[in-house]
Design a protein around this motif. Structure first.
Motif, PDB file in Angstrom:
ATOM      1  N   GLY A  49      62.979  64.984  51.041  1.00 46.80           N
ATOM      2  CA  GLY A  49      64.055  64.047  50.728  1.00 46.80           C
ATOM      3  C   GLY A  49      64.382  63.189  51.933  1.00 46.80           C
ATOM      4  O   GLY A  49      65.492  63.270  52.484  1.00 46.80           O
ATOM      5  N   LYS A 200      64.036  69.142  60.060  1.00 46.96           N
ATOM      6  CA  LYS A 200      64.874  68.327  59.168  1.00 46.96           C
ATOM      7  C   LYS A 200      65.709  67.328  59.960  1.00 46.96           C
ATOM      8  O   LYS A 200      66.478  67.709  60.846  1.00 46.96           O
ATOM      9  CB  LYS A 200      65.804  69.220  58.349  1.00 46.96           C
ATOM     10  CG  LYS A 200      66.690  68.410  57.395  1.00 46.96           C
ATOM     11  CD  LYS A 200      67.641  69.294  56.617  1.00 46.96           C
ATOM     12  CE  LYS A 200      68.513  68.442  55.708  1.00 46.96           C
ATOM     13  NZ  LYS A 200      69.482  69.246  54.945  1.00 46.96           N
ATOM     14  N   SER A 204      69.041  63.067  57.096  1.00 44.48           N
ATOM     15  CA  SER A 204      68.545  63.336  55.743  1.00 44.48           C
ATOM     16  C   SER A 204      69.654  64.010  54.932  1.00 44.48           C
ATOM     17  O   SER A 204      70.131  65.076  55.288  1.00 44.48           O
ATOM     18  CB  SER A 204      67.313  64.243  55.796  1.00 44.48           C
ATOM     19  OG  SER A 204      66.979  64.702  54.503  1.00 44.48           O
ATOM     20  N   GLY A 206      71.298  65.326  51.058  1.00 39.04           N
ATOM     21  CA  GLY A 206      70.849  65.872  49.779  1.00 39.04           C
ATOM     22  C   GLY A 206      69.743  66.900  49.972  1.00 39.04           C
ATOM     23  O   GLY A 206      69.608  67.506  51.034  1.00 39.04           O
ATOM     24  N   THR A 207      68.944  67.089  48.941  1.00 41.99           N
ATOM     25  CA  THR A 207      67.871  68.090  48.978  1.00 41.99           C
ATOM     26  C   THR A 207      66.785  67.642  49.940  1.00 41.99           C
ATOM     27  O   THR A 207      66.250  66.544  49.800  1.00 41.99           O
ATOM     28  CB  THR A 207      67.271  68.296  47.574  1.00 41.99           C
ATOM     29  OG1 THR A 207      68.318  68.653  46.677  1.00 41.99           O
ATOM     30  CG2 THR A 207      66.222  69.403  47.596  1.00 41.99           C
ATOM     31  N   TYR A 208      66.468  68.485  50.896  1.00 45.77           N
ATOM     32  CA  TYR A 208      65.448  68.136  51.908  1.00 45.77           C
ATOM     33  C   TYR A 208      64.044  68.440  51.396  1.00 45.77           C
ATOM     34  O   TYR A 208      63.178  67.564  51.352  1.00 45.77           O
ATOM     35  CB  TYR A 208      65.741  68.892  53.199  1.00 45.77           C
ATOM     36  CG  TYR A 208      64.713  68.699  54.291  1.00 45.77           C
ATOM     37  CD1 TYR A 208      64.339  67.424  54.717  1.00 45.77           C
ATOM     38  CD2 TYR A 208      64.119  69.805  54.904  1.00 45.77           C
ATOM     39  CE1 TYR A 208      63.397  67.248  55.733  1.00 45.77           C
ATOM     40  CE2 TYR A 208      63.180  69.638  55.928  1.00 45.77           C
ATOM     41  CZ  TYR A 208      62.825  68.359  56.333  1.00 45.77           C
ATOM     42  OH  TYR A 208      61.886  68.200  57.323  1.00 45.77           O
ATOM     43  N   LYS A 210      62.036  68.867  48.373  1.00 44.39           N
ATOM     44  CA  LYS A 210      62.177  68.581  46.942  1.00 44.39           C
ATOM     45  C   LYS A 210      61.154  69.325  46.089  1.00 44.39           C
ATOM     46  O   LYS A 210      61.468  69.770  44.987  1.00 44.39           O
ATOM     47  CB  LYS A 210      62.052  67.068  46.711  1.00 44.39           C
ATOM     48  CG  LYS A 210      63.231  66.280  47.265  1.00 44.39           C
ATOM     49  CD  LYS A 210      63.193  64.850  46.764  1.00 44.39           C
ATOM     50  CE  LYS A 210      64.548  64.183  46.956  1.00 44.39           C
ATOM     51  NZ  LYS A 210      64.576  62.829  46.367  1.00 44.39           N
ATOM     52  N   SER A 211      59.932  69.405  46.564  1.00 46.13           N
ATOM     53  CA  SER A 211      58.920  70.130  45.791  1.00 46.13           C
ATOM     54  C   SER A 211      57.784  70.560  46.709  1.00 46.13           C
ATOM     55  O   SER A 211      57.546  69.942  47.759  1.00 46.13           O
ATOM     56  CB  SER A 211      58.361  69.269  44.649  1.00 46.13           C
ATOM     57  OG  SER A 211      57.603  68.189  45.161  1.00 46.13           O
ATOM     58  N   SER A 226      60.509  75.900  45.709  1.00 47.78           N
ATOM     59  CA  SER A 226      60.897  75.140  46.890  1.00 47.78           C
ATOM     60  C   SER A 226      61.939  75.859  47.741  1.00 47.78           C
ATOM     61  O   SER A 226      62.241  75.438  48.862  1.00 47.78           O
ATOM     62  CB  SER A 226      61.421  73.759  46.503  1.00 47.78           C
ATOM     63  OG  SER A 226      62.544  73.877  45.656  1.00 47.78           O
ATOM     64  N   GLN A 227      62.475  76.974  47.233  1.00 48.96           N
ATOM     65  CA  GLN A 227      63.424  77.774  48.006  1.00 48.96           C
ATOM     66  C   GLN A 227      62.704  78.936  48.710  1.00 48.96           C
ATOM     67  O   GLN A 227      63.336  79.881  49.177  1.00 48.96           O
ATOM     68  CB  GLN A 227      64.511  78.351  47.095  1.00 48.96           C
ATOM     69  CG  GLN A 227      65.303  77.296  46.322  1.00 48.96           C
ATOM     70  CD  GLN A 227      66.052  76.363  47.255  1.00 48.96           C
ATOM     71  OE1 GLN A 227      66.737  76.801  48.166  1.00 48.96           O
ATOM     72  NE2 GLN A 227      65.897  75.077  47.043  1.00 48.96           N
TER      73      GLN A 227
END
Length: 232
Positions: A49, A200, A204, A206-208, A210-211, A226-227
């Motif tokens: 992200g 990171k 940046s 929101g979600t860093y 994403k997939s 992704s976690q």
């Protein structure tokens, strides 16, 4: 060839490629759906992200894969004469300076990594138009411009990889070969993911991550959780 295609179809039919999996599970699936006559590379793709057009969101770094890449990495050390023996002893495949600069200027790029030293960057810098588009330009951030040439050569030979987010916000790099044990592939992939986490950008939002997907040279992509925080 028809037999290989049949086996591949059977393997693909066994797996739901929309299912999100753990790293080990994804590695097992990639191994199962890959049918090649060569030992294909296994790659990880991580969509971040970030906006790579912004300098403060350009993610670039290095990771040392615990099990190496499985590839024979051809290293050129562009160094002064007093460093040549040191670079050779560390495992560099090609060592020199002016002769290799001349070869590269004529289009020779039959190498995977170039390591050099700050003292000769003025000479190496003019190779940017040849090396830049091929991703071979040495860079202090990736550890390929250094005074400790021997250490840099050894690290690259041992499995140190350099990655940079592309213009679509994706990191793409190899984490081994299909012949690797699934746990080895998972541990290599986790090293890349954890390294990205440490890189990171503060800007940046929101979600860093994403997939994440794993795939081989000749396979569809297999989605990964992704976690993910372990290689199991």
């Amino acid at each position: 060839m028809a037999q290989v295609s049949k086996k591949r179809k059977e393997a693909l039919a066994k797996h739901d490629l929309t299912q999100v999996r753990s790293l080990v599970e994804a590695a097992i699936v990639v191994k199962d759906i890959t049918y090649t006559k060569f030992d294909a590379s296994v790659d990880i793709d991580v969509r971040l992200g970030v906006d790579p057009r912004k300098a403060d969101q350009m993610v670039r770094g290095v990771a040392t894969l615990p099990h190496g890449t499985g590839k024979t990495v051809r290293v050129l050390a562009l160094v002064t004469p007093d460093k040549e023996a040191e670079a050779l002893a560390a495992g560099a495949d090609f060592v020199g300076l002016d002769d290799y600069i001349a070869k590269i200027e004529k289009g020779w790029t039959d190498i995977d990594v170039i390591i050099t030293m700050p003292a000769v960057m003025a000479k190496v810098g003019r190779l940017g138009r040849v090396l830049g588009p091929r991703g071979l330009m040495p860079n202090p951030k990736s550890g390929t411009v250094t005074t400790d040439v021997a250490k840099a050569v050894q690290e690259v030979k041992a499995g140190k990889i350099d990655f940079k987010v592309d213009k679509t916000g994706i990191i793409h790099c190899s984490v081994g070969k299909v012949s690797f044990d699934p746990k080895m592939l998972a541990e290599n992939a986790l090293e890349v993911i954890q390294t990205l986490g440490r890189l990171k950008p503060s800007s940046s939002k929101g979600t860093y991550i994403k997939s994440i997907t794993l795939s081989s040279t000749m396979s569809p992509a297999v989605p990964v959780d992704s976690q993910v925080n372990s290689a199991s």
